[in-house]
Design an enzyme around this catalytic site. Structure first.
Site, mmCIF file in Angstrom:
data_model
loop_
_atom_site.group_PDB
_atom_site.id
_atom_site.type_symbol
_atom_site.label_atom_id
_atom_site.label_comp_id
_atom_site.label_asym_id
_atom_site.label_seq_id
_atom_site.Cartn_x
_atom_site.Cartn_y
_atom_site.Cartn_z
ATOM 1 N N ASN A 34 36.298 26.466 -39.742
ATOM 2 C CA ASN A 34 37.503 26.137 -38.984
ATOM 3 C C ASN A 34 37.960 24.719 -39.350
ATOM 4 O OD1 ASN A 34 38.868 25.388 -35.936
ATOM 5 N ND2 ASN A 34 39.461 27.198 -37.062
ATOM 6 N N LEU A 35 38.165 24.557 -40.620
ATOM 7 C CA LEU A 35 38.313 23.216 -41.189
ATOM 8 C C LEU A 35 39.702 22.639 -40.961
ATOM 9 C CD1 LEU A 35 36.410 23.920 -44.518
ATOM 10 C CD2 LEU A 35 35.504 23.205 -42.297
ATOM 11 N N HIS A 39 37.803 17.397 -42.119
ATOM 12 C CA HIS A 39 36.852 17.956 -43.089
ATOM 13 C C HIS A 39 37.342 17.730 -44.527
ATOM 14 C CE1 HIS A 39 36.037 20.621 -39.498
ATOM 15 N NE2 HIS A 39 34.815 20.226 -39.796
ATOM 16 N N GLN A 63 22.033 25.279 -32.917
ATOM 17 C CA GLN A 63 22.519 24.031 -32.310
ATOM 18 C C GLN A 63 23.427 24.277 -31.109
ATOM 19 O OE1 GLN A 63 24.549 22.804 -36.126
ATOM 20 N NE2 GLN A 63 26.014 21.871 -34.738
HETATM 21 O O1 PAF Z 1 29.009 18.621 -37.739
HETATM 22 C C1 PAF Z 1 28.904 19.840 -37.960
HETATM 23 O O2 PAF Z 1 29.868 20.552 -38.296
HETATM 24 C C2 PAF Z 1 27.543 20.479 -37.802
HETATM 25 O O3 PAF Z 1 26.824 19.915 -36.760
HETATM 26 C C3 PAF Z 1 26.716 20.474 -39.107
HETATM 27 C C4 PAF Z 1 26.393 19.065 -39.563
HETATM 28 C C5 PAF Z 1 27.491 21.197 -40.207
HETATM 29 C C6 PAF Z 1 25.406 21.208 -38.887
HETATM 30 O O4 PAF Z 1 25.612 22.525 -38.490
#
Ligand code: PAF
Length: 285
Positions: A34-35, A39, A63
């Site tokens: 979802n950039l 990003h 996470q």
């Molecule tokens: O910052 C993020 O998008 C995520 O925490 C990462 C570093 C890609 C790890 O899943």
């Protein structure tokens, strides 16, 4: 032309091996997809320091807490690939959950970074940084980059990854990247799109509050008052505040009257959306 995409580890290893044998430096941008422009700026920063740039898109289940937004986290694969290609990315690493966690996410070897993960987002999102450290270690092993770019918006995450890289001696240079903001100051985030139009209009109060915290702290206001006023401003605007604090760069609590580098950090919920942001500044010694 579409972006070269690899989803199997042997194919990734072969490609990275080819590049390394040719003496090319590898840059890496890990993402959950979802950039947005934030990003893309990471890809550009990695590009300046590497001959080839690999970006990963992996929505990492380990996470997310049980009541968090893993299932509804926005997934936009076609737009992500197109944006990465335009930003100068050479290869998209798109592993499945099975590739990332061959024994299943519940049976994975877990990383735990001590100390810095006990406070702020670590305290509000138990297990979150363990999941980040777990997946980032795997991504580093898979991609074997020379440099890796991470955004400063995730301030505590960057600190966790710095610790991880040093402690496990990953031969990787981290490239911390500036926060990219909308014109009204809202830090870019994949989660911004959850906001209703009314919430979106309110959200820039977070950045305005960070600026007010910086101004008050620099003017010598006691830290407790800076934090209380910030919490009150956010609550007044309708946010539910997890924290609004001023810390030293290592996230410990500075003493009143002490000069040096500071970071003001906010995490707050607007409706169902949890937003984080921060502002780094200095107080003259
Ligand atoms: O910052 C993020 O998008 C995520 O925490 C990462 C570093 C890609 C790890 O899943």
């Amino acid at each position: 032309m579409s972006l070269d995409t690899i989803s199997e580890l042997p194919a990734l290893r072969a490609r990275i091996g080819e590049w390394k044998r040719a003496g090319l430096r590898i840059g890496f941008v890990p993402t959950m997809g979802n950039l947005h422009a934030g990003h893309h700026s990471l890809v550009k920063i990695a590009r300046e320091r590497a001959d080839r740039v690999v970006a990963s898109v992996f929505v990492n289940p380990t996470q997310f807490g049980p009541n968090e937004d893993f299932a509804r986290y926005p997934r936009t694969p076609e737009a992500d690939a197109e944006g990465l290609r335009e930003a100068g990315c050479d290869l998209l690493w798109l592993p499945s959950v099975e590739t990332m966690y061959p024994y299943g996410a519940a049976n994975a070897v877990h990383m735990r970074v001590p100390g810095i993960t006990d406070v702020l987002d670590g305290a509000h999102r138990p297990g979150h940084f363990d999941g980040v450290a777990t997946v980032v270690s795997r991504l580093f092993n898979q991609v074997q980059p020379d440099v890796a770019a991470f955004g400063r918006k995730d301030y505590q995450q960057l600190a966790v990854i710095r610790y991880l890289v040093r402690d496990l001696a990953f031969p990787i240079e981290l490239l911390p990247a500036p926060i990219v903001r909308e014109d009204d100051g809202l830090a870019m985030s994949s989660r911004n799109q959850y906001l209703s139009p009314q919430e979106r209009a309110t959200a820039p109060v977070i950045h305005r509050t960070l600026l007010a915290m910086q101004e008050a702290a620099a003017a010598g206001t006691a830290r407790a008052a800076v934090e209380t006023d910030a919490g009150a401003a956010l609550t007044e605007a309708g946010l539910v505040v997890d924290y609004a604090v001023v810390r030293r760069p290592d996230l410990t609590e500075p003493l009143d009257g002490e000069g040096g580098d500071r970071v003001a950090l906010i995490a707050a919920r607007l409706g169902k959306t949890r937003l984080i942001d921060n502002l780094e500044f200095s107080i003259p010694r």
